[in-house]
Design an enzyme around this catalytic site. Sequence first.
Site, PDB file in Angstrom:
ATOM      1  N   PRO A 253     -17.695 -15.579 -33.182  1.00 25.74           N
ATOM      2  CA  PRO A 253     -16.254 -15.837 -33.270  1.00 25.74           C
ATOM      3  C   PRO A 253     -15.578 -15.166 -32.076  1.00 25.74           C
ATOM      4  O   PRO A 253     -15.189 -14.000 -32.124  1.00 25.74           O
ATOM      5  CB  PRO A 253     -15.849 -15.199 -34.599  1.00 25.74           C
ATOM      6  CG  PRO A 253     -16.894 -14.175 -34.873  1.00 25.74           C
ATOM      7  CD  PRO A 253     -18.143 -14.563 -34.150  1.00 25.74           C
ATOM      8  N   ASP A 427     -16.173 -10.412 -29.123  1.00 24.05           N
ATOM      9  CA  ASP A 427     -16.681 -10.845 -30.426  1.00 24.05           C
ATOM     10  C   ASP A 427     -15.793 -10.238 -31.512  1.00 24.05           C
ATOM     11  O   ASP A 427     -15.757  -9.015 -31.691  1.00 24.05           O
ATOM     12  CB  ASP A 427     -18.133 -10.352 -30.552  1.00 24.05           C
ATOM     13  CG  ASP A 427     -18.819 -10.845 -31.820  1.00 24.05           C
ATOM     14  OD1 ASP A 427     -18.114 -11.166 -32.796  1.00 24.05           O
ATOM     15  OD2 ASP A 427     -20.065 -10.894 -31.815  1.00 24.05           O
ATOM     16  N   HIS A 428     -15.098 -11.109 -32.227  1.00 20.45           N
ATOM     17  CA  HIS A 428     -14.110 -10.621 -33.203  1.00 20.45           C
ATOM     18  C   HIS A 428     -14.765  -9.954 -34.417  1.00 20.45           C
ATOM     19  O   HIS A 428     -14.105  -9.318 -35.228  1.00 20.45           O
ATOM     20  CB  HIS A 428     -13.215 -11.782 -33.655  1.00 20.45           C
ATOM     21  CG  HIS A 428     -11.823 -11.369 -33.996  1.00 20.45           C
ATOM     22  ND1 HIS A 428     -11.505 -10.101 -34.465  1.00 20.45           N
ATOM     23  CD2 HIS A 428     -10.650 -12.042 -33.939  1.00 20.45           C
ATOM     24  CE1 HIS A 428     -10.208 -10.039 -34.680  1.00 20.45           C
ATOM     25  NE2 HIS A 428      -9.658 -11.194 -34.364  1.00 20.45           N
ATOM     26  N   ARG A 429     -16.078 -10.078 -34.561  1.00 20.34           N
ATOM     27  CA  ARG A 429     -16.753  -9.358 -35.652  1.00 20.34           C
ATOM     28  C   ARG A 429     -16.824  -7.873 -35.348  1.00 20.34           C
ATOM     29  O   ARG A 429     -16.978  -7.050 -36.247  1.00 20.34           O
ATOM     30  CB  ARG A 429     -18.188  -9.897 -35.837  1.00 20.34           C
ATOM     31  CG  ARG A 429     -18.233 -11.328 -36.323  1.00 20.34           C
ATOM     32  CD  ARG A 429     -19.635 -11.869 -36.284  1.00 20.34           C
ATOM     33  NE  ARG A 429     -20.190 -11.891 -34.925  1.00 20.34           N
ATOM     34  CZ  ARG A 429     -21.405 -12.295 -34.621  1.00 20.34           C
ATOM     35  NH1 ARG A 429     -22.225 -12.699 -35.575  1.00 20.34           N
ATOM     36  NH2 ARG A 429     -21.829 -12.300 -33.368  1.00 20.34           N
TER      37      ARG A 429
END
Length: 455
Positions: A253, A427-429
């Site tokens: 993401p 990376d939005h995680r």
Amino acid sequence: MALIDVKVPDIGDFKDVAVIELLVKPGDRVAVDQSLITVESDKASMEIPSSHAGVVKELKVQLGDKVSEGSVVLTLEAEGAATAAAPEPAPAPVAAPVVAEPVAAAVPAPAPAPTPAEAPVPMVAPAAASSPAAPHQPASAPALGLPHASPSVRKFARELGVPLAEVKGSGPKGRITLEDVQAFTKAVMAGTLQTQAQAAQAPAPAAGTGVGLDLLPWPKVDFAKFGPIERKELGRIKKISGANLMRNAVMIPAVTNHDDADITELEAFRVQLNKEHEKSGIKVTMLAFLIKACVAALKKFPEFNSSLDGDALIVKHYWHIGFAADTPNGLVVPVIKHADQKGILQISQEMAELAKKAREGKLGPADMSGATFTISSLGGIGGRYFTPIINAPEVAILGVCKSQMEPKWDGKQFVPRLMLPLSLTWDHRVIDGAAAARFNAYLGQILADFRRVLL
Ligand code: CAO
């Protein structure tokens, strides 16, 4: 034994429809009603059945030919009672919309073919599938883009319980053939393939295993229809990097923040440095400063120098910076190891050596492994901003474009400043938007005043 011509029966209002499949060949024994060829308009396809039983002597049509009612399909050495002097009219063909049903089991068996006098079955567009003989189109069926299959192939798939939507068609325009259904069945039986229904019943995949995306099939276009074409196979690097990029684009993401850094003073310093080191043969480009500045930002924001491992984050206490290099064979990413321990000149020299090796195709695996963060610089080429794809298992990448002089307000007046466009994908995680904005802002501060690297 009498030779008879088998002709295209009444096919409704359709004329000059293309032959897209030859289902029999000379020497084949055919039964009454057996499909001989498939024809297709821009809206639907249908199979033309045989009016007689016998042995095929000669095909009178070829792929691509246009046929209408009365066109001779083949000559047949007729057998048995069907050896009538006057040939019987063929039963009505069975029509199928061009799009295939995603779930074969939902398609009813083709109705027994009525005689032409009773009800010739016109080719129907999926949207106008009101004809009683038109196959049922489930409400969930996507309207476009699915491969198609002839009625006999659908029947075959239905008998085997094969979901046609999951079968890859190898025929013209992605048409699913009998062989495709057989190959699909074999793969499922051998355990190398799972149907979506099986996958839905299977337990959730463990972390790290692949999952299907249930996407529409890739559009198949006969480009040659529109103009001259040339087919070029992808090189090894393109194939490998393409597969990696695809996985990274789909599985991460990713978000990209764009920003600008004022490098007016840094550029003046770089030019000066190159003058001083002219004789050494080392050329310092902005990328070397960027590598050093990124190390400083990665140290301040350690989650950018990490990798995901299931529910844990592996934070690395080494700073190896990859840089994307454009080569005649494709994109490669050599790595400057321990960039934190190296000066600008050493980084510049190593970069030049690695870039040369890359262009000559001489990079070894060790040259390209271990990166903790990557920079992709298009600064030597141009552009303003772009959205680089993260090089997994890293969690961020910096894209850089060409610097430009821009008027900036200093509180009293506009002054010319050299601005460098930055694009940080993260990376939005692992990383939040606020952290990404802070990372970019800090990077900008360092590039604006490189003395901050020392802090
Ligand atoms: N702004 C303005 N000018 C820049 C610049 C920037 N951000 N970055 C580099 N330049 C200038 C250099 O100073 C050099 O100028 P001179 O020829 O006048 O000295 C010129 O552009 C060419 O630089 P370079 O590209 O040779 O050197 P580099 O260190 O910037 O880059 C390398 C090296 C190997 C990264 C580069 O050659 C390359 O392959 N870039 C493409 C990377 C790529 O394809 N990324 C996309 C990945 S996604 O598909």
